[in-house]
Motif scaffolding. Structure first.
Motif, PDB file in Angstrom:
ATOM      1  N   ASP A 102       1.074  -1.626  -0.348  1.00 22.77           N
ATOM      2  CA  ASP A 102      -0.096  -0.284   0.246  1.00 22.77           C
ATOM      3  C   ASP A 102       0.678   1.137  -0.233  1.00 22.77           C
ATOM      4  N   ARG A 145       2.379   1.492  -3.287  1.00 22.67           N
ATOM      5  CA  ARG A 145       1.539   2.161  -4.412  1.00 22.67           C
ATOM      6  C   ARG A 145       0.775   3.530  -4.345  1.00 22.67           C
ATOM      7  N   ARG A 146       1.206   4.525  -3.567  1.00 23.14           N
ATOM      8  CA  ARG A 146       0.758   5.644  -1.944  1.00 23.14           C
ATOM      9  C   ARG A 146       1.560   6.308  -3.327  1.00 23.14           C
ATOM     10  N   ARG A 183       4.814   5.651  -5.325  1.00 27.78           N
ATOM     11  CA  ARG A 183       4.814   5.479  -6.705  1.00 27.78           C
ATOM     12  C   ARG A 183       3.598   6.556  -7.810  1.00 27.78           C
ATOM     13  N   ASP A 184       2.018   6.757  -7.082  1.00 24.88           N
ATOM     14  CA  ASP A 184       1.467   7.317  -7.701  1.00 24.88           C
ATOM     15  C   ASP A 184       1.343   8.878  -7.498  1.00 24.88           C
ATOM     16  N   GLU A 185       2.570   9.183  -6.212  1.00 23.59           N
ATOM     17  CA  GLU A 185       2.775  10.366  -6.417  1.00 23.59           C
ATOM     18  C   GLU A 185       3.700  10.839  -6.778  1.00 23.59           C
ATOM     19  N   ALA A 192       3.893   8.988  -9.803  1.00 24.12           N
ATOM     20  CA  ALA A 192       3.635   9.229 -11.528  1.00 24.12           C
ATOM     21  C   ALA A 192       2.460  10.488 -11.619  1.00 24.12           C
ATOM     22  N   ALA A 193       2.122  11.584 -10.365  1.00 27.47           N
ATOM     23  CA  ALA A 193       1.518  12.882 -10.595  1.00 27.47           C
ATOM     24  C   ALA A 193       2.235  13.656 -10.679  1.00 27.47           C
ATOM     25  N   ARG A 236      10.073  15.298 -10.136  1.00 29.37           N
ATOM     26  CA  ARG A 236       9.540  13.948 -10.045  1.00 29.37           C
ATOM     27  C   ARG A 236      11.115  12.684  -9.554  1.00 29.37           C
TER      28      ARG A 236
END
Length: 123
Positions: free
Chosen positions: A43, A46-47, A49-51, A53-54, A61
């Motif tokens: 979890d 994933r959080r 990686r999402d940060e 990617a955003a 980045r």
């Protein structure tokens, strides 16, 4: 051997740094050290990686990716300076190491290899 389920798995993994040979044009040398990593939960990974990617700004980045690496790298061994003296792991020493392209790429590769469960073949 029984499997131990722990909250924060910590383990050592080899890091192979490939650098241009100083005295042999076009040749590459391999240097090795070991990095202690902390495996983070799915979890959190994933959080994070999402940060990353955003973030649309490449520099932003990269900073966030480095922060993720700082989160999972806890120690190193077999790292020396130009005089052969041991370099203790610290936030500043790690940040300086990440400024070196070859070292940064090697640490990212070792982290990815370890997280994908790609054990070394042989000894």
């Amino acid at each position: 051997m029984a499997f131990r389920l722990v909250k924060a798995p910590v383990f050592w993994w080899p890091v192979v740094v490939r650098t241009p040979a100083a005295d042999r044009p076009g040749a590459v040398e391999e240097h090795r050290f070991e990095m202690e990593f902390e495996a983070i939960g799915q979890d959190e990974a994933r959080r994070l990686r999402d940060e990353v990617a955003a973030i649309s700004d490449p520099a932003g980045r990269e900073r966030r990716e480095h922060a993720l690496l700082e989160r999972v790298c806890r120690n190193w061994r077999e790292v020396t300076d130009e005089d052969g003296k041991s370099v203790p792991f610290s936030a500043d020493a790690f940040a300086a190491a990440l400024q070196i392209t070859w070292v940064r790429a090697a640490i990212y590769a070792a982290d990815a290899e370890a997280m994908n469960g790609e054990a070394r073949l042989g000894n």
